[in-house]
Design a protein around this motif. Structure first.
Motif, PDB file in Angstrom:
ATOM      1  N   ALA A  50      17.444 -25.484  -8.014  1.00 42.61           N
ATOM      2  CA  ALA A  50      16.033 -25.603  -7.241  1.00 42.61           C
ATOM      3  C   ALA A  50      15.788 -24.441  -6.657  1.00 42.61           C
ATOM      4  O   ALA A  50      14.614 -23.982  -6.439  1.00 42.61           O
ATOM      5  N   GLU A  51      16.817 -24.099  -5.826  1.00 42.13           N
ATOM      6  CA  GLU A  51      16.727 -23.010  -4.774  1.00 42.13           C
ATOM      7  C   GLU A  51      16.646 -21.533  -5.444  1.00 42.13           C
ATOM      8  O   GLU A  51      16.079 -20.948  -5.045  1.00 42.13           O
ATOM      9  N   LYS A  52      17.258 -21.605  -6.633  1.00 38.14           N
ATOM     10  CA  LYS A  52      17.284 -20.377  -7.327  1.00 38.14           C
ATOM     11  C   LYS A  52      15.932 -19.905  -7.999  1.00 38.14           C
ATOM     12  O   LYS A  52      15.449 -19.006  -8.269  1.00 38.14           O
ATOM     13  N   TYR A  53      15.374 -21.241  -8.337  1.00 35.41           N
ATOM     14  CA  TYR A  53      13.938 -21.181  -9.050  1.00 35.41           C
ATOM     15  C   TYR A  53      12.922 -20.841  -8.009  1.00 35.41           C
ATOM     16  O   TYR A  53      12.221 -20.009  -8.270  1.00 35.41           O
ATOM     17  N   GLN A  54      13.031 -21.446  -6.939  1.00 37.15           N
ATOM     18  CA  GLN A  54      12.049 -21.012  -5.720  1.00 37.15           C
ATOM     19  C   GLN A  54      12.252 -19.466  -5.404  1.00 37.15           C
ATOM     20  O   GLN A  54      11.292 -18.905  -5.216  1.00 37.15           O
ATOM     21  N   GLN A  55      13.489 -18.982  -5.507  1.00 39.29           N
ATOM     22  CA  GLN A  55      13.708 -17.543  -5.149  1.00 39.29           C
ATOM     23  C   GLN A  55      13.035 -16.705  -6.379  1.00 39.29           C
ATOM     24  O   GLN A  55      12.481 -15.726  -6.056  1.00 39.29           O
ATOM     25  N   ALA A  56      13.169 -17.160  -7.469  1.00 41.61           N
ATOM     26  CA  ALA A  56      12.547 -16.345  -8.618  1.00 41.61           C
ATOM     27  C   ALA A  56      10.977 -16.412  -8.384  1.00 41.61           C
ATOM     28  O   ALA A  56      10.164 -15.421  -8.722  1.00 41.61           O
ATOM     29  N   LEU A  57      10.481 -17.747  -8.037  1.00 40.80           N
ATOM     30  CA  LEU A  57       8.974 -17.773  -7.869  1.00 40.80           C
ATOM     31  C   LEU A  57       8.470 -16.683  -6.668  1.00 40.80           C
ATOM     32  O   LEU A  57       7.424 -16.195  -6.839  1.00 40.80           O
ATOM     33  N   ASP A  58       9.250 -16.648  -5.553  1.00 40.68           N
ATOM     34  CA  ASP A  58       8.735 -15.849  -4.514  1.00 40.68           C
ATOM     35  C   ASP A  58       9.164 -14.529  -4.864  1.00 40.68           C
ATOM     36  O   ASP A  58       8.308 -13.766  -4.617  1.00 40.68           O
ATOM     37  N   PRO A  99      13.697 -11.838 -10.210  1.00 41.48           N
ATOM     38  CA  PRO A  99      13.508 -13.322 -10.809  1.00 41.48           C
ATOM     39  C   PRO A  99      14.366 -13.590 -11.915  1.00 41.48           C
ATOM     40  O   PRO A  99      14.755 -14.818 -12.109  1.00 41.48           O
ATOM     41  N   MET A 100      14.596 -12.727 -12.894  1.00 44.70           N
ATOM     42  CA  MET A 100      15.279 -13.217 -13.978  1.00 44.70           C
ATOM     43  C   MET A 100      16.696 -13.570 -13.825  1.00 44.70           C
ATOM     44  O   MET A 100      17.318 -14.291 -14.360  1.00 44.70           O
ATOM     45  N   GLY A 101      17.216 -12.931 -12.721  1.00 38.06           N
ATOM     46  CA  GLY A 101      18.655 -13.225 -12.416  1.00 38.06           C
ATOM     47  C   GLY A 101      18.832 -14.554 -11.827  1.00 38.06           C
ATOM     48  O   GLY A 101      19.668 -15.410 -11.965  1.00 38.06           O
ATOM     49  N   CYS A 102      17.688 -14.907 -10.971  1.00 36.00           N
ATOM     50  CA  CYS A 102      17.595 -16.158 -10.310  1.00 36.00           C
ATOM     51  C   CYS A 102      17.518 -17.252 -11.418  1.00 36.00           C
ATOM     52  O   CYS A 102      18.077 -18.242 -11.437  1.00 36.00           O
ATOM     53  N   LEU A 103      16.601 -17.091 -12.223  1.00 36.21           N
ATOM     54  CA  LEU A 103      16.321 -17.965 -13.272  1.00 36.21           C
ATOM     55  C   LEU A 103      17.536 -18.076 -14.197  1.00 36.21           C
ATOM     56  O   LEU A 103      17.889 -19.287 -14.805  1.00 36.21           O
TER      57      LEU A 103
END
Length: 414
Positions: free
Chosen positions: A3-11, A20-24
């Protein structure tokens, strides 16, 4: 962790900056059943990218489509399904339905606005965001993203003062919002406030370039301001540097490279051998017939580089259009491609015959007002080179009436 990584990707996506792709990837490795992480991966991979990324986008969509989800989440999956079928307008309407019931779904708002841009639908660029505004306030997280989108929608519908205010407010909340930066740049471009545009873009370059996957387009805007001030040498420096130095094969970046070279040539600038590497990338992509707006810029590169065989193949590829692109090709794309080809061969009467019927409906094949201005600029130059002085004078008169600052500079130069 997912969830944290997804939010970072959204940001990152809301600012068009970061990884964002790395976070996803980290999010889906941690939680393979994270539907929205797959959805965002698909959006990022499918729009304005290259063949390799698009293939990854299909894989991400398939992963999302195999998972259960809420009505909102399944709306995103359906939008992706329609997008892959070439139904850009259908995907945009699907996301419209999502945001009517979920007006704080920033991802649906942002992707929806990108699709409106691909469709050239200026009203929906504005109204999609306007509908959601009553549900937002300055204190809410991600409000900067909504304001940045509002700014672009207002600019594309001619509300320049309000667009500038919204864009600057967005930047006051998040200085790295590349979309808001670009929206304000569009205001300066449409109002012909080029010196202000240069100052605005150069005031905080780090904010809109650091780790930004949208920076090429914003560099393009800066080059456009310099070119409009007669500083072609500055535009060429920017082309050789941040606009094309990396030789990106991303569709959005190639459009900017091709468009800048075409404008420089219309201004009488010798661009040397700069067309060849742009044409090389377009030939290697071999994706003609997918989106008429991109194909028009590929044709500019092939004409600029003298690639007659590639021009012919690109024209033939228009028959392979599917989905909404069929209408784009028929109504606007094919006449523009033929006009660009005719310009390269010096048949200026044919340039005008093809462009005059379509320039007022050119929004049907996407892009912004600033990007489509190339059609008018090409017509003006074709009329001049072809000796149609009456039409040339008429086209200049209408341009000066619409852009008083252009008229003032023209008079001073004369």
């Amino acid at each position: 962790m997912a969830a944290e990584k997804y939010q970072q990707a959204l940001d990152a996506y809301y600012c068009y900056a970061g990884d964002p792709m790395g976070c996803l990837q980290a999010a889906t490795e941690d939680s393979p059943g994270f539907l929205m992480a797959h959805v965002l991966s698909a959006y990022l991979s499918l729009i304005g990218t290259n063949a390799e990324a698009a293939a990854a986008g299909v894989t991400a969509f398939e992963a999302a489509a195999a998972l259960p989800g809420s009505e909102r989440e399944l709306g995103h999956v359906e939008a992706l399904r329609r997008l892959l079928a070439g139904e850009i307008a259908g995907a945009a309407r699907t996301l419209e339905a999502v945001t009517i019931t979920e007006p704080r779904d920033v991802l649906a708002l942002q992707v929806g606005q990108v699709l409106d841009f691909l469709l050239g639908d200026s009203r929906m660029l504005r109204d999609r965001i306007g509908r959601a505004l009553p549900h937002w306030s300055r204190s809410m997280p991600d409000h900067h993203a909504v304001l940045g989108m509002l700014a672009f929608g207002l600019e594309e519908t001619g509300h320049y003062d309000r667009a500038e205010d919204a864009g600057l407010e967005a930047l006051s909340l998040e200085r790295r919002n590349g979309w808001a930066q670009h929206a304000v740049a569009h205001v300066f471009e449409m109002q012909d406030r080029r010196a202000e545009g240069v100052a605005f873009m150069r005031a905080d370059i780090d904010a809109w370039t650091r780790e930004s996957f949208f920076q090429v387009h914003n560099w393009w805007h800066l080059a456009l301001f310099h070119l409009g001030q007669g500083e072609a040498h500055e535009a060429l420096k920017l082309f050789d540097g941040p606009i094309f130095q990396a030789r990106s094969d991303m569709a959005l970046d190639l459009v900017d490279a091709s468009s800048m070279l075409w404008r420089l040539q219309l201004h009488g600038v010798d661009v040397g051998d700069r067309w060849a590497p742009v044409a090389d990338i377009y030939e290697a992509k071999a994706m003609g017939g997918a989106y008429a707006f991109d194909d028009a810029h590929a044709m500019m590169a092939f004409v600029g580089a003298g690639r007659t065989e590639a021009q012919a193949e690109l024209l033939q590829a228009q028959a392979a259009a599917v989905g909404d692109n069929v209408g784009m090709v028929r109504d606007v794309g094919l006449p523009i491609l033929k006009a660009l080809q005719a310009f390269g061969s010096g048949d200026y009467a044919r340039v005008l015959d093809n462009l005059r019927p379509v320039r007022n409906i050119a929004a049907r094949f996407g892009g912004s007002h600033a990007q489509r201005d190339l059609i008018d600029l090409t017509m003006i130059e074709a009329a001049s080179r072809g000796g149609d002085q009456a039409l040339h004078a008429a086209l200049l008169a209408e341009r000066h009436a619409a852009r008083p600052l252009t008229r003032r500079r023209f008079d001073q130069a004369a």
